[in-house]
Design a protein around this motif. Structure first.
Motif, PDB file in Angstrom:
ATOM      1  N   SER A 146      44.315  21.720  36.523  1.00 36.46           N
ATOM      2  CA  SER A 146      43.331  21.374  37.537  1.00 36.46           C
ATOM      3  C   SER A 146      43.693  22.228  38.746  1.00 36.46           C
ATOM      4  N   CYS A 147      42.717  22.967  39.265  1.00 37.61           N
ATOM      5  CA  CYS A 147      43.001  23.944  40.315  1.00 37.61           C
ATOM      6  C   CYS A 147      42.254  23.610  41.605  1.00 37.61           C
ATOM      7  N   GLY A 148      42.965  23.688  42.717  1.00 40.11           N
ATOM      8  CA  GLY A 148      42.365  23.438  44.024  1.00 40.11           C
ATOM      9  C   GLY A 148      41.530  24.604  44.503  1.00 40.11           C
ATOM     10  N   ASN A 149      41.859  25.816  44.058  1.00 42.71           N
ATOM     11  CA  ASN A 149      41.141  27.009  44.489  1.00 42.71           C
ATOM     12  C   ASN A 149      41.072  28.000  43.324  1.00 42.71           C
ATOM     13  N   ILE A 150      40.330  27.630  42.313  1.00 46.73           N
ATOM     14  CA  ILE A 150      40.306  28.380  41.054  1.00 46.73           C
ATOM     15  C   ILE A 150      39.826  29.824  41.215  1.00 46.73           C
ATOM     16  N   LYS A 151      39.001  30.087  42.229  1.00 48.97           N
ATOM     17  CA  LYS A 151      38.490  31.448  42.429  1.00 48.97           C
ATOM     18  C   LYS A 151      39.594  32.430  42.836  1.00 48.97           C
ATOM     19  N   GLU A 152      40.768  31.907  43.193  1.00 48.54           N
ATOM     20  CA  GLU A 152      41.908  32.767  43.531  1.00 48.54           C
ATOM     21  C   GLU A 152      42.609  33.322  42.289  1.00 48.54           C
ATOM     22  N   ILE A 153      42.194  32.872  41.122  1.00 48.51           N
ATOM     23  CA  ILE A 153      42.786  33.418  39.894  1.00 48.51           C
ATOM     24  C   ILE A 153      42.097  34.744  39.606  1.00 48.51           C
ATOM     25  N   ASP A 154      42.666  35.794  40.140  1.00 53.37           N
ATOM     26  CA  ASP A 154      42.109  37.126  39.944  1.00 53.37           C
ATOM     27  C   ASP A 154      42.899  37.931  38.917  1.00 53.37           C
ATOM     28  N   ARG A 155      44.022  37.339  38.451  1.00 51.47           N
ATOM     29  CA  ARG A 155      44.878  38.040  37.495  1.00 51.47           C
ATOM     30  C   ARG A 155      45.768  37.006  36.812  1.00 51.47           C
ATOM     31  N   ILE A 156      45.996  37.193  35.524  1.00 51.89           N
ATOM     32  CA  ILE A 156      46.974  36.389  34.784  1.00 51.89           C
ATOM     33  C   ILE A 156      47.980  37.361  34.194  1.00 51.89           C
ATOM     34  N   ASN A 157      49.248  37.123  34.488  1.00 49.13           N
ATOM     35  CA  ASN A 157      50.345  37.943  33.966  1.00 49.13           C
ATOM     36  C   ASN A 157      50.941  37.256  32.749  1.00 49.13           C
ATOM     37  N   PHE A 158      51.508  38.053  31.849  1.00 56.87           N
ATOM     38  CA  PHE A 158      52.059  37.525  30.603  1.00 56.87           C
ATOM     39  C   PHE A 158      53.515  37.932  30.398  1.00 56.87           C
ATOM     40  N   PRO A 159      54.465  37.160  30.987  1.00 57.40           N
ATOM     41  CA  PRO A 159      55.873  37.376  30.676  1.00 57.40           C
ATOM     42  C   PRO A 159      56.178  37.023  29.214  1.00 57.40           C
ATOM     43  N   TYR A 160      55.197  36.523  28.519  1.00 57.21           N
ATOM     44  CA  TYR A 160      55.257  36.227  27.086  1.00 57.21           C
ATOM     45  C   TYR A 160      55.891  37.377  26.303  1.00 57.21           C
ATOM     46  N   PHE A 161      55.515  38.614  26.661  1.00 59.95           N
ATOM     47  CA  PHE A 161      56.003  39.777  25.913  1.00 59.95           C
ATOM     48  C   PHE A 161      57.502  39.994  26.103  1.00 59.95           C
ATOM     49  N   THR A 162      58.023  39.579  27.243  1.00 59.32           N
ATOM     50  CA  THR A 162      59.464  39.657  27.488  1.00 59.32           C
ATOM     51  C   THR A 162      60.169  38.475  26.834  1.00 59.32           C
ATOM     52  N   THR A 163      59.552  37.301  26.916  1.00 58.73           N
ATOM     53  CA  THR A 163      60.127  36.089  26.332  1.00 58.73           C
ATOM     54  C   THR A 163      60.237  36.214  24.818  1.00 58.73           C
ATOM     55  N   PHE A 164      59.215  36.786  24.193  1.00 61.35           N
ATOM     56  CA  PHE A 164      59.171  36.948  22.738  1.00 61.35           C
ATOM     57  C   PHE A 164      58.960  38.428  22.400  1.00 61.35           C
TER      58      PHE A 164
END
Length: 191
Positions: free
Chosen positions: A139-157
């Motif tokens: 649940s996001c208070g200011n969802i329009k601020e999501i302009d990018r999602i980063n994926f440390p997933y590739f480092t984790t796995f």
């Protein structure tokens, strides 16, 4: 009702993507390739990962040894802390409201047969396609601020090579292919 809209949006995106990629035949289960569905509706964001076990723990059979079980337990702990998998801007003021992590244990045909009946056991072992499935709801208070999602997933796995992403919001749908050398998606103008 929110889940119905989420699934409707997701289905719409999947149908659109399927139509756009008619000539592309993608194996539903491909080593090195995970799938991610992202749906944004109002101030809610849902992310659902489906990733082959080989990408996460290095194998796809049901964990039998203590070493295998330890690898699976460690992976599940990493998934529990979503910041190991992805990050979103702090300015979006998103709060995790639900997280579910599980392993879809595919059928192991080898267990169904007597070992003496078949000479080619490797073929049967390869038919087990276990996946790690992780679902996160925010649940996001200011969802329009999501302009990018980063994926440390590739480092984790590090066995993971690519994420095929389907993204749906009230503004439409799109798809991304993300790899470890550019582990992010740009969402400017998509929310």
């Amino acid at each position: 009702m929110r889940k119905n809209i989420y699934y409707s949006l997701l289905l719409s995106a999947l149908v659109s993507t399927s139509a756009a990629e008619e000539t592309r035949q993608v194996d539903k289960h491909e080593h090195g390739v995970g799938e991610l569905n992202i749906a944004i509706e109002g101030n809610s964001m849902d992310l659902e990962f489906m990733i082959p076990g080989a990408d996460i723990v290095g194998f796809e059979y049901i964990a039998k040894s203590d070493v295998d079980r330890a690898l699976v337990d460690d992976a599940l702990i990493k998934f529990d802390e979503f910041s190991n998998i992805f990050s979103i801007p702090n300015a979006s003021n998103c709060n995790l409201i639900k997280a579910e992590v599980s392993i879809n244990q595919g059928e192991e045909h080898e267990d169904e047969h007597d070992h003496d009946e078949h000479d080619d056991h490797d073929e049967h072992e390869e038919e087990a396609h276990n996946e790690f499935i992780a679902h996160y709801s925010f649940s996001c208070g200011n969802i329009k601020e999501i302009d990018r999602i980063n994926f440390p997933y590739f480092t984790t796995f590090p066995n993971s090579g690519e994420l095929e992403i389907q993204f749906v919001s009230e503004l439409g749908s799109t798809s991304f292919e993300v790899e470890g050398d550019k582990p992010f998606i740009d969402l400017k103008g998509k929310i």
